[in-house]
Design a protein around this motif. Structure first.
Motif, PDB file in Angstrom:
ATOM      1  N   LEU A 171      31.854  40.721  45.525  1.00 35.17           N
ATOM      2  CA  LEU A 171      31.271  40.099  44.337  1.00 35.17           C
ATOM      3  C   LEU A 171      32.306  39.801  43.258  1.00 35.17           C
ATOM      4  O   LEU A 171      31.989  39.185  42.240  1.00 35.17           O
ATOM      5  N   LEU A 172      33.542  40.209  43.480  1.00 36.02           N
ATOM      6  CA  LEU A 172      34.602  40.069  42.491  1.00 36.02           C
ATOM      7  C   LEU A 172      34.877  38.605  42.176  1.00 36.02           C
ATOM      8  O   LEU A 172      34.936  37.762  43.060  1.00 36.02           O
ATOM      9  N   ARG A 173      35.022  38.336  40.891  1.00 33.93           N
ATOM     10  CA  ARG A 173      35.359  36.998  40.432  1.00 33.93           C
ATOM     11  C   ARG A 173      36.084  37.135  39.113  1.00 33.93           C
ATOM     12  O   ARG A 173      36.172  38.212  38.553  1.00 33.93           O
ATOM     13  N   GLY A 174      36.606  36.046  38.609  1.00 38.85           N
ATOM     14  CA  GLY A 174      37.283  36.061  37.326  1.00 38.85           C
ATOM     15  C   GLY A 174      37.518  34.644  36.853  1.00 38.85           C
ATOM     16  O   GLY A 174      37.325  33.676  37.586  1.00 38.85           O
ATOM     17  N   GLU A 175      37.952  34.532  35.627  1.00 37.47           N
ATOM     18  CA  GLU A 175      38.252  33.228  35.054  1.00 37.47           C
ATOM     19  C   GLU A 175      39.623  32.760  35.526  1.00 37.47           C
ATOM     20  O   GLU A 175      40.564  33.554  35.615  1.00 37.47           O
ATOM     21  N   ASN A 176      39.734  31.481  35.831  1.00 40.34           N
ATOM     22  CA  ASN A 176      41.002  30.857  36.226  1.00 40.34           C
ATOM     23  C   ASN A 176      41.662  31.522  37.429  1.00 40.34           C
ATOM     24  O   ASN A 176      42.877  31.613  37.510  1.00 40.34           O
ATOM     25  N   THR A 177      40.869  31.974  38.378  1.00 38.16           N
ATOM     26  CA  THR A 177      41.422  32.555  39.604  1.00 38.16           C
ATOM     27  C   THR A 177      41.579  31.457  40.655  1.00 38.16           C
ATOM     28  O   THR A 177      41.029  30.358  40.506  1.00 38.16           O
TER      29      THR A 177
ATOM     30  N   LEU B 293      34.902  36.490  45.538  1.00 36.06           N
ATOM     31  CA  LEU B 293      35.819  36.759  46.640  1.00 36.06           C
ATOM     32  C   LEU B 293      35.117  36.648  47.993  1.00 36.06           C
ATOM     33  O   LEU B 293      35.653  36.062  48.925  1.00 36.06           O
ATOM     34  N   GLY B 294      33.918  37.183  48.102  1.00 35.79           N
ATOM     35  CA  GLY B 294      33.177  37.110  49.364  1.00 35.79           C
ATOM     36  C   GLY B 294      32.867  35.683  49.784  1.00 35.79           C
ATOM     37  O   GLY B 294      32.914  35.346  50.975  1.00 35.79           O
TER      38      GLY B 294
ATOM     39  N   PHE C 274      45.620  37.546  46.793  1.00 32.01           N
ATOM     40  CA  PHE C 274      44.960  37.372  45.500  1.00 32.01           C
ATOM     41  C   PHE C 274      45.011  38.559  44.551  1.00 32.01           C
ATOM     42  O   PHE C 274      44.599  38.433  43.400  1.00 32.01           O
ATOM     43  N   CYS C 275      45.469  39.724  44.979  1.00 32.55           N
ATOM     44  CA  CYS C 275      45.423  40.918  44.139  1.00 32.55           C
ATOM     45  C   CYS C 275      46.582  40.963  43.142  1.00 32.55           C
ATOM     46  O   CYS C 275      47.725  40.634  43.491  1.00 32.55           O
ATOM     47  N   ASP C 276      46.280  41.421  41.954  1.00 32.09           N
ATOM     48  CA  ASP C 276      47.291  41.502  40.900  1.00 32.09           C
ATOM     49  C   ASP C 276      48.454  42.429  41.244  1.00 32.09           C
ATOM     50  O   ASP C 276      49.548  42.258  40.716  1.00 32.09           O
ATOM     51  N   CYS C 277      48.274  43.366  42.132  1.00 30.60           N
ATOM     52  CA  CYS C 277      49.362  44.292  42.464  1.00 30.60           C
ATOM     53  C   CYS C 277      50.522  43.584  43.175  1.00 30.60           C
ATOM     54  O   CYS C 277      51.616  44.123  43.259  1.00 30.60           O
TER      55      CYS C 277
ATOM     56  N   ASN D  98      44.919  33.321  37.351  1.00 27.17           N
ATOM     57  CA  ASN D  98      44.839  34.776  37.244  1.00 27.17           C
ATOM     58  C   ASN D  98      44.566  35.399  38.599  1.00 27.17           C
ATOM     59  O   ASN D  98      43.707  34.937  39.345  1.00 27.17           O
ATOM     60  N   ALA D  99      45.278  36.463  38.880  1.00 27.62           N
ATOM     61  CA  ALA D  99      45.031  37.243  40.091  1.00 27.62           C
ATOM     62  C   ALA D  99      43.763  38.076  39.888  1.00 27.62           C
ATOM     63  O   ALA D  99      43.318  38.297  38.754  1.00 27.62           O
ATOM     64  N   LEU D 100      43.195  38.517  40.978  1.00 31.47           N
ATOM     65  CA  LEU D 100      42.052  39.428  40.910  1.00 31.47           C
ATOM     66  C   LEU D 100      42.571  40.842  40.693  1.00 31.47           C
ATOM     67  O   LEU D 100      43.601  41.230  41.251  1.00 31.47           O
ATOM     68  N   ARG D 101      41.851  41.609  39.897  1.00 36.99           N
ATOM     69  CA  ARG D 101      42.341  42.934  39.521  1.00 36.99           C
ATOM     70  C   ARG D 101      41.898  44.018  40.488  1.00 36.99           C
ATOM     71  O   ARG D 101      40.724  44.152  40.786  1.00 36.99           O
ATOM     72  N   GLU D 102      42.896  44.737  40.986  1.00 36.55           N
ATOM     73  CA  GLU D 102      42.707  45.986  41.751  1.00 36.55           C
ATOM     74  C   GLU D 102      41.678  45.874  42.877  1.00 36.55           C
ATOM     75  O   GLU D 102      40.793  46.705  43.012  1.00 36.55           O
TER      76      GLU D 102
END
Length: 125
Positions: free
Chosen positions: A37-43, A64-65, A82-85, A22-26
């Motif tokens: 501090l951004l994180r997510g599952e399966n990134t 991310l940091g 890494f961004c979803d865009c 998964n990409a990181l959102r926005e």
């Protein structure tokens, strides 16, 4: 591990990864403090952090940091990679590994200006 060894290890892990990625959102819309501090599952970040070798080399988390600091990735590079865009729901481990290799190759090449400068200075001698 050297900087290039850490990046090579991550690219190899991504290339071998067959599960969802998964990409990181926005990323670009978050204030810097929140972005780090951004994180997510399966990134791509969790794939790196799951590796005991990268954790042993000093990767401290899957935010991310953490990745930016450990792999020496700029804000712009993090957004581009890494961004979803940039993916529209089509991120894969192998696809991101290829994109990272291309990005690293481009980053390691001398800039057009430095090549022109070297050419001009070389002909002055």
């Amino acid at each position: 591990m050297s900087h290039s060894e850490r990046l090579d290890r991550w690219v190899t892990l991504l290339d071998r990864h067959r599960g969802p990625v998964n990409a990181l959102r926005e990323i670009e819309y978050l204030p810097l403090a929140e972005r780090r501090l951004l994180r997510g599952e399966n990134t791509p970040l969790t794939i790196a952090f799951q590796d005991p070798i990268l954790r042993g080399a000093g990767l401290s988390g899957d935010r991310l940091g953490d990745a930016m600091d450990f792999f020496d990735i700029s804000e712009d590079d993090a957004h581009h990679l890494f961004c979803d865009c940039h993916y529209h729901g089509t991120m894969t481990g192998a696809g991101l590994a290829s994109r990272m290799r291309h990005h690293l190759d481009r980053a390691n090449r001398p800039s057009l200006w430095s090549r022109v400068r070297d050419f001009v200075l070389g002909h002055r001698l």
